[in-house]
Design a protein around this motif. Structure first.
Motif, PDB file in Angstrom:
ATOM      1  N   ALA A 283      49.353  38.724  46.719  1.00 32.65           N
ATOM      2  CA  ALA A 283      49.861  39.849  45.902  1.00 32.65           C
ATOM      3  C   ALA A 283      50.904  40.591  46.730  1.00 32.65           C
ATOM      4  CB  ALA A 283      48.807  40.679  45.595  1.00 32.65           C
TER       5      ALA A 283
ATOM      6  N   LYS B 157      41.236  37.963  49.782  1.00 31.73           N
ATOM      7  CA  LYS B 157      42.578  38.542  49.726  1.00 31.73           C
ATOM      8  C   LYS B 157      43.169  38.512  48.309  1.00 31.73           C
ATOM      9  CE  LYS B 157      44.427  36.964  54.151  1.00 31.73           C
ATOM     10  NZ  LYS B 157      45.638  36.456  54.660  1.00 31.73           N
ATOM     11  N   ASN B 158      44.071  39.395  47.649  1.00 29.86           N
ATOM     12  CA  ASN B 158      44.339  39.554  46.456  1.00 29.86           C
ATOM     13  C   ASN B 158      45.812  38.527  46.300  1.00 29.86           C
ATOM     14  OD1 ASN B 158      43.036  41.448  44.880  1.00 29.86           O
ATOM     15  ND2 ASN B 158      43.399  42.727  46.452  1.00 29.86           N
ATOM     16  N   TYR B 159      45.521  37.687  45.071  1.00 28.84           N
ATOM     17  CA  TYR B 159      46.366  36.796  44.665  1.00 28.84           C
ATOM     18  C   TYR B 159      46.861  36.988  43.318  1.00 28.84           C
ATOM     19  CZ  TYR B 159      44.978  34.058  48.806  1.00 28.84           C
ATOM     20  OH  TYR B 159      44.614  33.726  50.060  1.00 28.84           O
TER      21      TYR B 159
ATOM     22  N   ASP C 276      47.543  38.840  36.100  1.00 30.02           N
ATOM     23  CA  ASP C 276      46.399  39.250  36.717  1.00 30.02           C
ATOM     24  C   ASP C 276      46.538  38.937  38.346  1.00 30.02           C
ATOM     25  OD1 ASP C 276      45.361  39.985  34.272  1.00 30.02           O
ATOM     26  OD2 ASP C 276      44.402  37.942  33.906  1.00 30.02           O
ATOM     27  N   THR C 277      45.872  39.646  38.984  1.00 22.19           N
ATOM     28  CA  THR C 277      45.330  39.429  40.619  1.00 22.19           C
ATOM     29  C   THR C 277      43.992  38.980  40.520  1.00 22.19           C
ATOM     30  OG1 THR C 277      45.108  41.836  40.856  1.00 22.19           O
ATOM     31  CG2 THR C 277      47.276  41.044  41.219  1.00 22.19           C
ATOM     32  N   VAL C 278      43.696  38.251  41.440  1.00 16.06           N
ATOM     33  CA  VAL C 278      42.476  37.821  41.524  1.00 16.06           C
ATOM     34  C   VAL C 278      41.905  37.806  42.987  1.00 16.06           C
ATOM     35  CG1 VAL C 278      42.121  36.469  39.597  1.00 16.06           C
ATOM     36  CG2 VAL C 278      43.037  35.312  41.752  1.00 16.06           C
ATOM     37  N   LYS C 279      40.836  37.749  43.470  1.00 12.03           N
ATOM     38  CA  LYS C 279      40.206  37.772  44.745  1.00 12.03           C
ATOM     39  C   LYS C 279      38.923  36.870  44.769  1.00 12.03           C
ATOM     40  CE  LYS C 279      40.106  41.625  47.033  1.00 12.03           C
ATOM     41  NZ  LYS C 279      39.687  42.921  47.482  1.00 12.03           N
TER      42      LYS C 279
ATOM     43  N   SER D 280      40.921  41.379  40.453  1.00 10.56           N
ATOM     44  CA  SER D 280      40.880  42.330  40.757  1.00 10.56           C
ATOM     45  C   SER D 280      41.921  43.436  40.528  1.00 10.56           C
ATOM     46  CB  SER D 280      41.389  42.110  42.450  1.00 10.56           C
ATOM     47  OG  SER D 280      42.536  41.498  42.283  1.00 10.56           O
TER      48      SER D 280
ATOM     49  N   ILE E   2      45.613  49.681  43.592  1.00  8.98           N
ATOM     50  CA  ILE E   2      45.277  48.598  42.467  1.00  8.98           C
ATOM     51  C   ILE E   2      44.213  49.093  41.682  1.00  8.98           C
ATOM     52  CG2 ILE E   2      46.706  46.818  43.812  1.00  8.98           C
ATOM     53  CD1 ILE E   2      43.826  45.754  44.703  1.00  8.98           C
TER      54      ILE E   2
ATOM     55  N   GLU F 191      41.347  47.487  41.287  1.00  9.82           N
ATOM     56  CA  GLU F 191      40.216  47.175  41.928  1.00  9.82           C
ATOM     57  C   GLU F 191      39.950  48.365  42.861  1.00  9.82           C
ATOM     58  OE1 GLU F 191      38.150  44.014  44.917  1.00  9.82           O
ATOM     59  OE2 GLU F 191      40.350  44.499  45.136  1.00  9.82           O
ATOM     60  N   GLU F 192      40.873  48.980  43.373  1.00  8.34           N
ATOM     61  CA  GLU F 192      40.309  50.207  44.102  1.00  8.34           C
ATOM     62  C   GLU F 192      40.066  51.656  43.262  1.00  8.34           C
ATOM     63  OE1 GLU F 192      43.606  49.035  47.643  1.00  8.34           O
ATOM     64  OE2 GLU F 192      44.205  50.441  46.196  1.00  8.34           O
TER      65      GLU F 192
END
Length: 498
Positions: free
Chosen positions: A304, A324-326, A343-346, A358, A373, A375-376
């Motif tokens: 990411a 890790k975020n991808y 999208d970002t995924v972990k 995420s 982001i 997720e946070e």
């Protein structure tokens, strides 16, 4: 035991066996898919433009096919929409899934003869995975409701066009049709609130056992039932035992949803997208969603933090790391090539490959370099709600306030509570503390007096519903972004402040 639950168990065992085969050899199956996709794509306009005939390895593929989003591939999509054949995939697509883009307006994502079975078989397999793991199948014998968009489809150049959830309605297996709600006529109602009332008319006296939909709209369904009956959902539908959902993170909605239900029910999370059915929860015990590595999609993952670089790394499934975020990139038998779905995924497991969603790669706050982001903010809200058990959340979104009329710049959280915390200021301070723990850059900005602590703005009831209604996006699969790097949404919602 009904006939559906009886037959589901041996079928579930078969699907579980098939799943084990590909999930234990992820790299092998993924490379086979890439080779098959490239072979099929050679004869398309895209394949000729990108010299597919010379591709022999994954490295060859990366050199010839850049990562692009819808806007950068729009010239190809426009040709498909106009009815041209053999552009991104052989022939013409069966459907165009209509979805809202953030910068390109309406997007039209192709669904082809080759891709359409995976969209719907994976949804079925999610339920069968639960049946196989738990042995519970009785919910299949009762009433099933799918809260979705209209199944009425338009046409463009001879291709049927509609929302993904509406298209899905045309592929519900015949053995489920007899106990599926709502009726086709009710499902075709455009006005979400009118449709919801008709759905309640049709389901209120039925034996509803499975309810499916994105959490905020399921919550609206529950709220209206409670308003009409004065009862918890468990007392209206005593055999309701399965909730299937997707589209948003469930955690911010969990407490209120289960409070409305009045009892714990099992749930299955899915990760469907117009671009493909990507993952589903295959276990009630293990965290994360099982990535579908044998479903006509070759996946790539861009770290990411490198996504906006000129030459970011692109990783195959066997190269990813846990935690890790991808950014998720797909290449598919719907004719999507190097396509960033946003999208970002972990990954939370590599044996098998399970992930969580995420956030959105373009949905972040970095007005001051903090790069917060989704997720946070969702974790911060979850942890804060746990410390204020009297509070009950409906919905929220976050935006920066770079130039406030008074005081220092800050993050503004616009929150709709069904029950507000007793001390909103203490709630805000806890939310800020949680954010500082989750994001070191945000913590540095607070410590350095670049930002002041966040401000929570409490919104009137139905603020988010009224906002979505004003956009013509109430219901279906539409949802409010969890966070934005500008104030387009926040400035409108500010008018709903308590």
């Amino acid at each position: 035991m009904g006939i559906r639950s009886f037959l589901a168990k041996p079928f579930a065992a078969y699907i579980a066996s098939q799943t084990r085969q590909w999930s234990m050899q992820p790299g092998k199956f993924q490379m086979q898919i890439l080779q098959a996709l490239v072979e099929q794509g050679k004869s398309t306009a895209f394949g000729r433009d990108h010299d597919f005939a010379s591709i022999r390895t994954y490295d060859d593929f990366k050199k010839r096919v850049p990562v692009r989003d819808y806007e950068l591939l729009k010239s190809y999509f426009d040709r498909v929409v106009k009815g041209e054949a053999d552009v991104l995939w052989k022939g013409k697509p069966l459907y165009l899934a209509k979805t809202s883009g953030t910068t390109s307006g309406t997007k039209y994502i192709p669904i082809t003869k080759d891709s359409v079975p995976y969209h719907f078989n994976n949804s079925r397999n999610a339920v069968l995975s639960y049946v196989h793991e738990t042995g519970n199948a009785s919910f299949l014998d009762g009433g099933l409701i799918f809260l979705s968009g209209s199944p009425e489809l338009d046409e463009k150049a001879g291709i049927k066009v509609g929302r993904l959830s509406g298209i899905a309605n045309h592929h519900v297996p015949s053995y489920l049709r007899t106990n599926q709600k709502p009726s086709y006529k009710t499902n075709c109602i455009d006005d979400w609130e009118e449709k919801l009332d008709r759905i309640i008319d049709e389901t209120l006296n039925e034996n509803m056992t499975l309810i499916s939909g994105i959490p905020p709209w399921a919550q609206m369904y529950f709220d209206r039932i409670q308003a009409r009956t004065g009862k918890k959902i468990k007392d209206v539908f005593p055999n309701f035992s399965m909730f299937v959902y997707g589209g948003v993170n469930f955690e911010p909605y969990r407490a209120k949803l289960f409070d409305s239900i009045g009892k714990k029910v099992d749930s299955i999370e899915t990760y469907p997208a117009s671009e493909g059915f990507i993952a589903y929860q295959d276990s009630q015990v293990e965290p994360g969603l099982l990535l579908q590595l044998n479903s006509g999609i070759f996946y790539e993952f861009v770290p990411a933090e490198e996504y906006f670089n000129d030459n970011p790394r692109r990783l195959s499934i066997e190269e990813v790391e846990l935690g890790k975020n991808y950014a998720l990139i797909i290449n598919s038998n719907a004719g999507l090539w190097g396509y960033s779905i946003g999208d970002t995924v972990k990954f939370v497991s590599k044996n098998p490959y399970r992930l969580i969603v995420s956030g959105r790669i373009k949905h972040f706050i970095s007005a001051f370099g903090e790069h917060v982001i989704g997720e946070e903010v969702e974790k911060a809200m979850k942890y804060t709600m746990e410390k204020f058990p009297e509070a009950e959340l409906i919905e929220f979104t976050v935006a920066p306030n770079v130039a406030p009329k008074e005081g220092m710049p800050h993050h503004q959280w616009l929150v709709e509570f069904s029950r507000a915390p007793r001390d909103l200021q203490a709630f805000s301070l806890e939310l800020d503390n949680q954010m500082r723990k989750l994001n070191v850059y945000y913590d540095d900005l607070i410590s350095g007096n670049i930002l002041r602590t966040l401000i929570t703005t409490s919104l009137k009831r139905n603020a988010f519903i009224d906002y979505m209604k004003s956009l013509g996006k109430l219901g279906g699969q539409n949802k409010v972004p969890r966070l934005s790097n500008d104030r387009k949404i926040a400035d409108v919602l500010q008018d709903y402040a308590v």
